[in-house]
Design an enzyme around this catalytic site. Structure first.
Site, PDB file in Angstrom:
ATOM      1  N   ARG A  52      -7.734   4.075   4.886  1.00  0.00           N
ATOM      2  CA  ARG A  52      -6.297   4.096   5.138  1.00  0.00           C
ATOM      3  C   ARG A  52      -5.972   3.324   6.410  1.00  0.00           C
ATOM      4  O   ARG A  52      -6.703   3.426   7.404  1.00  0.00           O
ATOM      5  CB  ARG A  52      -5.804   5.536   5.338  1.00  0.00           C
ATOM      6  CG  ARG A  52      -5.506   6.259   4.055  1.00  0.00           C
ATOM      7  CD  ARG A  52      -4.282   5.655   3.356  1.00  0.00           C
ATOM      8  NE  ARG A  52      -3.992   6.267   2.073  1.00  0.00           N
ATOM      9  CZ  ARG A  52      -4.589   5.950   0.916  1.00  0.00           C
ATOM     10  NH1 ARG A  52      -5.512   5.029   0.862  1.00  0.00           N
ATOM     11  NH2 ARG A  52      -4.232   6.547  -0.201  1.00  0.00           N
ATOM     12  N   HIS A  62      -4.774  -3.616  -0.543  1.00  0.00           N
ATOM     13  CA  HIS A  62      -4.997  -2.253  -1.072  1.00  0.00           C
ATOM     14  C   HIS A  62      -5.474  -2.298  -2.535  1.00  0.00           C
ATOM     15  O   HIS A  62      -4.866  -1.707  -3.422  1.00  0.00           O
ATOM     16  CB  HIS A  62      -3.714  -1.421  -0.941  1.00  0.00           C
ATOM     17  CG  HIS A  62      -3.980   0.056  -0.845  1.00  0.00           C
ATOM     18  ND1 HIS A  62      -3.334   0.874   0.031  1.00  0.00           N
ATOM     19  CD2 HIS A  62      -4.840   0.876  -1.523  1.00  0.00           C
ATOM     20  CE1 HIS A  62      -3.757   2.121  -0.111  1.00  0.00           C
ATOM     21  NE2 HIS A  62      -4.681   2.143  -1.057  1.00  0.00           N
ATOM     22  N   GLU A  64       2.443  -0.875   4.827  1.00  0.00           N
ATOM     23  CA  GLU A  64       2.272  -1.432   3.476  1.00  0.00           C
ATOM     24  C   GLU A  64       3.576  -1.267   2.720  1.00  0.00           C
ATOM     25  O   GLU A  64       4.300  -0.299   2.974  1.00  0.00           O
ATOM     26  CB  GLU A  64       1.156  -0.695   2.728  1.00  0.00           C
ATOM     27  CG  GLU A  64      -0.212  -0.909   3.344  1.00  0.00           C
ATOM     28  CD  GLU A  64      -1.349  -0.289   2.520  1.00  0.00           C
ATOM     29  OE1 GLU A  64      -1.109   0.139   1.381  1.00  0.00           O
ATOM     30  OE2 GLU A  64      -2.464  -0.239   3.037  1.00  0.00           O
TER      31      GLU A  64
END
Ligand code: NAD
Ligand code: MLT
Length: 311
Positions: free
Chosen positions: A231, A279, A260
């Site tokens: 993360r 991601h 993000e």
């Protein structure tokens, strides 16, 4: 019963819900906020991935909501306390994308150690830059794993088989569990990082882990490579960009960012020896089918007042 899906999930999950007789609406433009507050009226199940922020305001507005299904692992985009206060179940899909995330971590390890994206770019631009890329092997190197949970363990297996020695920092696991994975458990984060040539992060994003890898920690990994496919927010992006730029680290590879989508403010995007992906850790067909069907099953169980499997 009405199901709202605000991040793309595999058709297999949507089909399973429709076959069970539920009304399923998809709206992938909703990222949270007032749009979600308006859309949540009359919704009994909300399904998200990491692209939707499910805040307290949403739970306050969601009078008919029974369950929020997270088609993936991390629930840091969902206000769990607010869900509990409003009696709403939060169910993630803790298993389905673990192998995909581990494989991506291994891919990112090689990508940064061998400068694959940089060399690929140069060749596509018509340059034969063979003399400019001298990489590092993983064989006989030490890998520090921060967080030996589901993904960390799968990474451990794969990189162990490629000749790496393993050390682990994870305050919540036993010595025996580390040993079962062929890893040495080190109780101090700095010592664990100092022992590694490569370090890979696999903790959840929690108040406790936010910013846990900063300037002082990166200095311990001197000359090494940092990989973060967990993360954004766990690693201080400014400190990491500076460490790679200044040559304190040989390189870094990241799949997740503090902001993000599109971390345009992240200094990491401008550093040559930093490899980035948007991601993609869970983005395989198999993983997406797994998490979509697991999440659909959780919603169906909740609607039928049956136990919901969760991490
Ligand atoms: P997990 O819960 O199975 O394992 C997490 C591990 O971190 C546990 O062993 C726990 O003890 C450890 N941990 C907790 N706090 C810690 C701390 N302060 N220091 C060190 N270790 C600590 O989780 P997982 O399924 O392995 O997922 C790991 C991470 O990967 C999560 O952040 C998840 O959201 C992320 N993830 C990302 C992708 C992606 O697409 N990039 C895909 C899957 C998972
Ligand atoms: C996860 O935590 O499972 C990841 O964020 C994967 C994803 O949903 O993209």
């Amino acid at each position: 019963m009405n199901v709202l899906v605000t991040d793309p999930i595999a058709d297999a999950g949507l089909d399973r819900l429709r076959e069970a007789g539920y009304t399923v609406e998809t709206d992938y433009d909703i990222e949270g906020g007032t749009e979600l507050i308006e859309a949540i009226e009359g919704v009994n199940a909300l399904i998200v991935r990491s692209g939707t922020e499910v805040s307290r305001d949403v739970f306050e507005a969601a009078e008919d909501l029974v369950i929020v299904g997270r088609a993936g692992i991390g629930v840091d985009n969902i206000d769990i306390d607010a869900a509990t206060d409003h009696g709403v179940i939060v169910a993630n899909a803790p298993e389905g994308n673990v192998r995909a995330a581990a494989e991506h971590t291994v891919a990112m390890t090689f990508a940064v150690a061998r400068s694959i994206p940089q060399a690929h770019g140069r060749l596509k631009d018509g340059e034969w830059a063979k003399g400019e890329f001298l990489g590092a092997e993983v064989n006989n190197k030490t890998l520090t794993i921060v967080g030996l949970g589901r993904v960390g363990q799968e990474v451990a297996k794969r990189l162990d088989s490629l000749g790496m020695d393993l050390v682990v920092y994870d305050p919540y696991i036993s010595q025996e569990r580390a040993e079962r994975m062929g890893a040495e458990l080190i109780e101090d984060l700095h010592d664990a990082l100092a022992a590694g040539d490569f370090a890979t992060i696999h903790t959840p994003l929690l108040p406790e882990t936010e910013g846990m890898i900063g300037e002082a920690e990166l200095a311990q990994l001197e000359g090494g490579y940092l990989i973060n496919c967990a993360r954004g927010g766990i690693v201080d992006e400014d400190a990491l960009a500076t460490a790679v730029d200044d040559g304190v680290l040989a390189g870094a590879a990241l799949d997740s960012f503090a902001t993000e989508p599109l971390p345009t403010d992240s200094p990491l995007l401008d550093v040559e020896d930093v490899v980035v992906t948007p991601h993609l850790g869970a983005s395989t067909e198999a993983a997406q089918e797994n998490v979509a069907t697991d999440t659909a099953d959780a919603v169906i169980a909740a609607f039928n007042d049956e136990p919901v499997i969760n991490a």
